[in-house]
Design a protein around this motif. Structure first.
Motif: not given
Length: 369
Positions: A158-163
């Motif tokens: 969630a948030g799209g920065r950490d993957g």
């Protein structure tokens, strides 16, 4: 109308399935005094249906990311990446230049115009690309340099920065790649928190759903090919992992768990089986209510191999599964599954506004209506 009532009304209006909010109507219930017991099938007219969208492509599309009922991304063979912004009425070929020899088996939308595409394969065939202008231009942000690595799936928290991205085992352990800047840069995580792989262990790059996440820190990946099909869980963004047997049969390079879906940190679904055409796939679905620490076989699983699965938005109990021989729906959180379509699809995904899409061979893309 209350918020809950609005969501129920919107679910029925968008999907044409009142059962998603109120529970399915069964054939046995419509006949006076009739009751066929636990194997009752929902009446076909109360089930959802796929509406094919003409993509103009012949690629096999195993990567899929639903942004909304209007916008979706699909990726696949021949370096293909497609995008629609008008509900599938038209599709743009936004494939990264010079990637015709690559297989984009996973794509993750980070917004209406931003996406990450993962190509699979040994050595340098495993690559990651990012776009921020709806596919007009792409930047290669990772190219694998280890001859033993083979990346299968990618997911973002969630948030799209950490993957994270998942590779088949290297030196006896699955390999995890991590990003903290939205996929602009990547690093391999230490493997000291990863349980050893079994002989023959691998992840299946069949639908972009062998690695999934929920919230800001929980991730899961699925295995097959080894003696048992396992699901591994991390609660710290991929640094440490615990393992559990899924109950889905394995013991063969073509068998295991192919796809996972979690609606929150505790409730998840797993589907799979044997992907070889014509081979039986009994017990090819399972569910968990404890974050993947334990799994329970579906009482009535899909009848054949399934490669993709997703929860219906705003529902605690409805989900879809797809495979080359058909699609299934569950109304009871994976305890029982009911077929509703015989078309061939490899992957499925839903957006928050109830836009559910499926993709597969010969450029097939459909939206649930």
């Amino acid at each position: 109308m209350t918020l809950r009532g609005t969501l129920r009304h919107k679910t029925a209006a968008c999907l044409g399935v009142a059962a998603l909010a109120a529970g399915p109507v069964y054939a046995a219930d419509t006949a006076a005094g009739a009751d066929t017991g636990t194997d009752r099938e929902p009446v076909a007219r109360h089930l959802p249906g796929w509406e094919l969208k003409d993509t103009g492509s012949k690629a096999r599309l195993r990567g899929l990311s639903a942004v909304s009922r209007d916008t979706a991304w699909a990726s696949g063979s021949g370096g293909t990446v497609l995008r629609t912004a008008d509900g599938g009425r038209s599709w743009q070929d936004v494939s990264p230049p010079g990637t015709e020899a690559l297989e984009f088996r996973d794509i993750e939308a980070l917004g209406r115009r931003s996406a990450i595409a993962l190509s699979i394969g040994p050595g340098e065939d495993s690559r990651i690309y990012r776009t921020d202008d709806a596919g007009a231009t792409w930047t290669e942000t990772f190219r694998n340099d280890h001859p033993g690595a083979f990346y299968d799936c990618v997911t973002f928290f969630a948030g799209g920065r950490d993957g994270l991205a998942l590779s088949d085992p290297v030196d006896g352990r699955f390999r995890i790649l991590s990003t903290s800047d939205g996929g602009r840069s990547w690093k391999v995580l230490p493997d000291d928190g990863m349980p050893p792989a079994q002989p023959g262990d691998a992840a299946f790059a069949a639908s972009g759903q062998c690695l999934v996440s929920a919230g800001r820190s929980d991730a899961w990946f699925a295995t097959g090919g080894g003696a048992t099909a396992r699901v591994l869980h991390s609660a710290d963004r991929g640094r440490t992992w615990t393992e559990a047997e899924s109950g889905i049969p394995a013991g063969d390079p073509a068998r295991g768990v192919f796809a996972l879906a979690f609606r929150d940190a505790r409730h998840g679904l797993a589907v799979g089986g044997d992907f070889q055409p014509g081979n039986p796939s009994p017990d090819a679905a399972a569910r968990t209510g404890d974050g993947g620490a334990s799994w329970t076989d579906a009482r009535k699983p899909p009848p054949e191999y399934r490669s993709g699965v997703t929860w219906l938005p705003h529902s605690r109990s409805a989900a879809l599964a797809v495979g080359p021989t058909g699609s299934d729906v569950t109304f009871d959180a994976g305890r029982t599954w009911h077929g509703f379509d015989s078309g061939s699809y490899d992957t499925v995904d839903c957006s928050e506004d109830l836009g559910c899409w499926a993709a597969g061979e010969q450029g097939r893309v459909a939206r649930l209506e």
